[in-house]
Design a protein around this motif. Structure first.
Motif, PDB file in Angstrom:
ATOM      1  N   VAL A 191       0.850  -1.200   0.000  1.00 51.11           N
ATOM      2  CA  VAL A 191       0.000   0.000   0.000  1.00 51.11           C
ATOM      3  C   VAL A 191       0.886   1.251   0.000  1.00 51.11           C
ATOM      4  O   VAL A 191       1.795   1.375   0.822  1.00 51.11           O
ATOM      5  CB  VAL A 191      -0.914   0.027   1.252  1.00 51.11           C
ATOM      6  CG1 VAL A 191      -1.749   1.308   1.293  1.00 51.11           C
ATOM      7  CG2 VAL A 191      -1.816  -1.206   1.282  1.00 51.11           C
ATOM      8  N   ASP A 192       0.602   2.172  -0.943  1.00 45.28           N
ATOM      9  CA  ASP A 192       1.334   3.441  -0.971  1.00 45.28           C
ATOM     10  C   ASP A 192       0.757   4.337   0.125  1.00 45.28           C
ATOM     11  O   ASP A 192      -0.321   4.908  -0.024  1.00 45.28           O
ATOM     12  CB  ASP A 192       1.197   4.116  -2.343  1.00 45.28           C
ATOM     13  CG  ASP A 192       2.042   5.398  -2.441  1.00 45.28           C
ATOM     14  OD1 ASP A 192       2.599   5.812  -1.404  1.00 45.28           O
ATOM     15  OD2 ASP A 192       2.117   5.959  -3.541  1.00 45.28           O
TER      16      ASP A 192
ATOM     17  N   GLY B  77      -6.595   4.388   0.087  1.00 47.85           N
ATOM     18  CA  GLY B  77      -6.022   3.060  -0.096  1.00 47.85           C
ATOM     19  C   GLY B  77      -6.471   2.455  -1.410  1.00 47.85           C
ATOM     20  O   GLY B  77      -7.260   3.053  -2.153  1.00 47.85           O
ATOM     21  N   PRO B  78      -5.994   1.233  -1.711  1.00 45.63           N
ATOM     22  CA  PRO B  78      -6.345   0.552  -2.967  1.00 45.63           C
ATOM     23  C   PRO B  78      -7.855   0.332  -3.125  1.00 45.63           C
ATOM     24  O   PRO B  78      -8.355   0.234  -4.241  1.00 45.63           O
ATOM     25  CB  PRO B  78      -5.617  -0.785  -2.876  1.00 45.63           C
ATOM     26  CG  PRO B  78      -4.623  -0.649  -1.783  1.00 45.63           C
ATOM     27  CD  PRO B  78      -5.110   0.429  -0.873  1.00 45.63           C
TER      28      PRO B  78
ATOM     29  N   LEU C 279      -7.251   6.412   3.528  1.00 47.35           N
ATOM     30  CA  LEU C 279      -6.164   5.612   4.093  1.00 47.35           C
ATOM     31  C   LEU C 279      -6.034   5.893   5.588  1.00 47.35           C
ATOM     32  O   LEU C 279      -5.947   7.051   5.996  1.00 47.35           O
ATOM     33  CB  LEU C 279      -4.849   5.957   3.382  1.00 47.35           C
ATOM     34  CG  LEU C 279      -3.687   5.010   3.649  1.00 47.35           C
ATOM     35  CD1 LEU C 279      -3.903   3.689   2.925  1.00 47.35           C
ATOM     36  CD2 LEU C 279      -2.367   5.626   3.206  1.00 47.35           C
TER      37      LEU C 279
ATOM     38  N   HIS D  43      -1.291   1.476   9.656  1.00 45.70           N
ATOM     39  CA  HIS D  43       0.020   1.106   9.116  1.00 45.70           C
ATOM     40  C   HIS D  43       1.129   1.405  10.128  1.00 45.70           C
ATOM     41  O   HIS D  43       2.076   0.631  10.258  1.00 45.70           O
ATOM     42  CB  HIS D  43       0.255   1.838   7.799  1.00 45.70           C
ATOM     43  CG  HIS D  43      -0.705   1.439   6.724  1.00 45.70           C
ATOM     44  ND1 HIS D  43      -0.602   0.246   6.038  1.00 45.70           N
ATOM     45  CD2 HIS D  43      -1.821   2.038   6.255  1.00 45.70           C
ATOM     46  CE1 HIS D  43      -1.606   0.139   5.186  1.00 45.70           C
ATOM     47  NE2 HIS D  43      -2.358   1.217   5.294  1.00 45.70           N
TER      48      HIS D  43
END
Length: 254
Positions: free
Chosen positions: A71-72, A78-79, A84, A89
Motif C-alpha cells: 500500500v502506498d 487506499g487501494p 487511508l 500502518h
C-alpha cells in the motif's frame, strides 16, 4: 534472515523545505526486504533521520512513494478507494527514538501496556503478561513497577525497544537509539538490537555506531546532502568504498 520479499519500497522520495531551497531528501529510492537489518550512516545533517521518519510519515514527504506491504501510504486513499488510515500502518512499524519518549508519570509496566490496550484492544491481563515476558527478555522484569526517572539511560532505551515490540510490529525503525546514552550504556542497548536481528526482525537503523553497522547490518546505506550515494553489504561499504565522499567520511570515523 533477509529475503527477497519486499516489505517497504521507497521510490524517488523527496523532502524539501523553503520551496526547493533545502533538500533534506533529494530523490531516494530503495527496497527494504523482510529480515533486512538496514543500517543508514552518514554525516550529521545528511537526511538520515528525515528518511527514517518519512517511512511512517512522521515527516510528510514533498513527493515520492512509500509502498508498505503493498500500500502506498503517501496517498490519501487506499487501494479500495477508502480513506487511508495511516495509524493502522503505523501500528506495524515500531519506532525507537534517541530520547526514549517514555511517559514519566506511568510505571514501566503501564508504559508497556498502554498502546496494546488502547490501540489494539488487548485485555489488560494479556497485555501485562506479554509486557513482563518482553521485559524479562531485556533483563528488566524486576523494574516493572519502577518509574522512568528511576532507570538509567540504557535501561530506559531497552524499555523503549520492548515497548515498541509489544505492538508486534512488522518492522522496527531506530533513530540514533544510542546517541543520547553514556558510552558504558551503549553496549547493553546494541546487544538487545543484535538479538532482535538474530530473531529475524526487519530493522532500519540510523546510527553512528560503525561497529554495529559492520557486525549486524546485512545492508548499509551511505547518505549525504539528502542523497543516497552508496549502498552495499558491510564488506563493500567499509572495506571497498567506491564513492569519494564515503571514503572521506570513513577516514574520519573509523
Amino acid at each position: 534472515m533477509a529475503t527477497s520479499d519486499k516489505l517497504i519500497e521507497v521510490r524517488n522520495l523527496k523532502k524539501y523545505y523553503n520551496g526547493e531551497e533545502i533538500k533534506a531528501l533529494d530523490g531516494i529510492s530503495v527496497d527494504i526486504n523482510k529480515g533486512d537489518v538496514m543500517v543508514i550512516i552518514g554525516p550529521s545533517g545528511s537526511g538520515k533521520s528525515t528518511f527514517l521518519r518519512s517511512l511512517n510519515l512522521l515527516e510528510i514527504p514533498t513527493s515520492g512513494e512509500i509502498i508498505f506491504e503493498g500500500v502506498d501510504i503517501t496517498k490519501k486513499k487506499g487501494p479500495d478507494g477508502k480513506k487511508l488510515n495511516i495509524d493502522l500502518h503505523r501500528q506495524k512499524m515500531g519506532m525507537v527514538f534517541q530520547h526514549f519518549n517514555l511517559f514519566p508519570h506511568k510505571t514501566i509496566l503501564q508504559n508497556m501496556t498502554l498502546a496494546p490496550m488502547k490501540v489494539k484492544g488487548v485485555p489488560q491481563a494479556e497485555a501485562e503478561a506479554k509486557a513482563m515476558e518482553l521485559l524479562g527478555r531485556v533483563g528488566l522484569a524486576d523494574r516493572a513497577n519502577a518509574y522512568p526517572i528511576q532507570l538509567s539511560g540504557g535501561q530506559k532505551q531497552r524499555v523503549a525497544i520492548v515497548r515498541a515490540l509489544a505492538m508486534e510490529p512488522d518492522v522496527m525503525l531506530f533513530d540514533e537509539p544510542t546517541s543520547a546514552l553514556d558510552p558504558e550504556m551503549v553496549g547493553e542497548v546494541l546487544d538487545v538490537m543484535k538479538r532482535l536481528a538474530l530473531q529475524g526482525m526487519t530493522m532500519v537503523v540510523v546510527t553512528h555506531e560503525m561497529g554495529f553497522a559492520r557486525e549486524v547490518g546485512n545492508r548499509v546505506l551511505f547518505m549525504d546532502d539528502g542523497k543516497l550515494l552508496e549502498e552495499g553489504t558491510p564488506d563493500q561499504i567499509f572495506n571497498h568504498p567506491q564513492n569519494p565522499r564515503l571514503q572521506d567520511f570513513l577516514s574520519k570515523v573509523l
